[in-house]
Design a protein around this motif. Sequence first.
Motif, short mmCIF file in Angstrom:
data_model
loop_
_atom_site.label_atom_id
_atom_site.label_comp_id
_atom_site.label_asym_id
_atom_site.label_seq_id
_atom_site.Cartn_x
_atom_site.Cartn_y
_atom_site.Cartn_z
N PHE A 134 44.29 -64.57 -22.10
CA PHE A 134 45.40 -63.74 -22.56
C PHE A 134 45.04 -62.25 -22.52
CE2 PHE A 134 47.22 -67.67 -24.09
CZ PHE A 134 48.59 -67.45 -23.93
N ASP A 135 43.77 -61.92 -22.29
CA ASP A 135 43.35 -60.53 -22.19
C ASP A 135 43.61 -59.94 -20.81
OD1 ASP A 135 42.61 -60.39 -24.82
OD2 ASP A 135 40.47 -60.61 -24.44
N ASN A 136 44.31 -60.67 -19.95
CA ASN A 136 44.80 -60.15 -18.67
C ASN A 136 43.69 -59.80 -17.68
OD1 ASN A 136 46.80 -59.42 -16.87
ND2 ASN A 136 46.85 -57.31 -17.57
N TYR A 137 43.20 -60.81 -16.98
CA TYR A 137 42.16 -60.64 -15.96
C TYR A 137 42.78 -60.77 -14.57
CZ TYR A 137 38.91 -61.07 -19.78
OH TYR A 137 38.23 -60.86 -20.95
N ASP A 138 42.12 -60.15 -13.59
CA ASP A 138 42.55 -60.24 -12.20
C ASP A 138 41.91 -61.44 -11.50
OD1 ASP A 138 44.08 -57.70 -12.08
OD2 ASP A 138 42.11 -56.86 -12.54
N ALA A 139 40.76 -61.88 -11.99
CA ALA A 139 40.05 -62.99 -11.37
C ALA A 139 39.25 -63.74 -12.43
CB ALA A 139 39.12 -62.50 -10.27
N LEU A 140 39.02 -65.02 -12.16
CA LEU A 140 38.28 -65.89 -13.06
C LEU A 140 37.26 -66.68 -12.25
CD1 LEU A 140 37.82 -67.51 -15.74
CD2 LEU A 140 39.73 -68.98 -15.00
N ILE A 141 36.03 -66.71 -12.73
CA ILE A 141 34.99 -67.55 -12.14
C ILE A 141 34.47 -68.45 -13.25
CG2 ILE A 141 32.75 -67.64 -10.97
CD1 ILE A 141 33.32 -64.73 -10.04
N VAL A 173 46.23 -71.20 -7.01
CA VAL A 173 46.94 -70.63 -8.14
C VAL A 173 48.45 -70.71 -7.96
CG1 VAL A 173 47.30 -68.51 -9.47
CG2 VAL A 173 44.99 -69.16 -8.77
N ALA A 174 48.93 -70.51 -6.75
CA ALA A 174 50.38 -70.57 -6.51
C ALA A 174 50.92 -71.96 -6.83
CB ALA A 174 50.68 -70.20 -5.06
N GLU A 184 39.79 -77.82 -14.44
CA GLU A 184 41.11 -78.07 -13.86
C GLU A 184 42.19 -78.03 -14.94
OE1 GLU A 184 43.68 -81.49 -11.55
OE2 GLU A 184 41.52 -81.73 -11.69
N GLY A 185 41.91 -78.65 -16.09
CA GLY A 185 42.87 -78.62 -17.20
C GLY A 185 43.10 -77.21 -17.71
N VAL A 186 42.03 -76.42 -17.78
CA VAL A 186 42.15 -75.02 -18.20
C VAL A 186 43.04 -74.27 -17.22
CG1 VAL A 186 40.89 -72.84 -18.43
CG2 VAL A 186 40.00 -74.92 -19.50
N ALA A 222 50.50 -72.63 -16.71
CA ALA A 222 51.74 -72.93 -17.42
C ALA A 222 52.08 -71.84 -18.43
CB ALA A 222 51.64 -74.29 -18.11
N LEU A 223 51.06 -71.21 -19.00
CA LEU A 223 51.28 -70.14 -19.97
C LEU A 223 51.41 -68.77 -19.32
CD1 LEU A 223 48.72 -71.33 -22.67
CD2 LEU A 223 51.22 -71.41 -22.83
N GLY A 224 51.23 -68.71 -18.01
CA GLY A 224 51.36 -67.45 -17.29
C GLY A 224 50.17 -66.52 -17.43
N VAL A 225 48.98 -67.06 -17.76
CA VAL A 225 47.80 -66.21 -17.94
C VAL A 225 46.68 -66.50 -16.94
CG1 VAL A 225 48.28 -65.76 -20.38
CG2 VAL A 225 46.80 -67.70 -19.74
N LEU A 226 46.91 -67.40 -15.99
CA LEU A 226 45.89 -67.68 -14.99
C LEU A 226 45.84 -66.50 -14.02
CD1 LEU A 226 43.83 -69.75 -13.92
CD2 LEU A 226 45.65 -70.62 -12.43
N PRO A 227 44.66 -65.91 -13.81
CA PRO A 227 44.56 -64.79 -12.88
C PRO A 227 44.98 -65.17 -11.46
CG PRO A 227 42.59 -64.94 -14.22
CD PRO A 227 43.38 -66.18 -14.47
N ARG A 228 45.24 -64.17 -10.63
CA ARG A 228 45.68 -64.40 -9.24
C ARG A 228 44.64 -65.16 -8.44
NH1 ARG A 228 46.58 -58.22 -8.17
NH2 ARG A 228 44.39 -58.56 -8.51
N ARG A 229 43.36 -64.99 -8.76
CA ARG A 229 42.28 -65.67 -8.06
C ARG A 229 41.42 -66.37 -9.10
NH1 ARG A 229 40.80 -63.25 -3.01
NH2 ARG A 229 39.83 -65.24 -2.60
N ALA A 230 41.06 -67.62 -8.82
CA ALA A 230 40.24 -68.39 -9.76
C ALA A 230 39.36 -69.36 -8.98
CB ALA A 230 41.12 -69.15 -10.75
N TRP A 231 38.10 -69.43 -9.37
CA TRP A 231 37.13 -70.30 -8.71
C TRP A 231 36.37 -71.11 -9.75
CZ3 TRP A 231 37.83 -65.23 -7.42
CH2 TRP A 231 38.10 -64.93 -6.07
#
Length: 168
Positions: A53-60, A81-82, A102-104, A110-119
């Motif tokens: 929820f802290d608004n990230y551009d990417a997640l690893i 992500v799409a 995967e669940g995260v 679903a909550l709209g907080v997944l960054p545009r890129r995630a690995w």
Amino acid sequence: MRVLIAGVGNVLRGDDGFGVEVLRRLEGQMGGADGVQFFESGIAGIGLVQQLFDNYDALIVLDALDRGAEPGTVFVLEADVAALAAPGGLREPVDLHQADPEGVFRLAAALGVLPRRAWIVGCQAATCDDLGVGLSESVCRAIPAALRRVYDILATLKTATSEAYDPV
């Protein structure tokens, strides 16, 4: 660019502590790298979702995996992500106490907080079922490869000042 690197796992369950160990090494090498936040989520996936929820551009996400490979094999999996963010992306319930990556991803989308890129940068575990501190030899040997893979991802992302992250 803001990047969240999250270590997932239980350090009291052998190879399940892989993600946390890699996170700790990255944090030690990178220190306070501009734009990079480090987060140890343990096994509680909801804490990681809350952090997003802290608004990230990417997640690893760093984690031990079971993909039926040789123990110590390192995988890099990029989330679609799409597809996760599409209507109906959260079709199955997610255990909020022990959500796997995967669940995260599904819940965060679903909550709209997944960054545009995630690995997920993961390692095939030898065992995660036995109580005990410390990684197996094969998983321990995989840590340098996992670190390189994280640095490769960071290099592709570039910071807002166009500086790439270089391995130490």
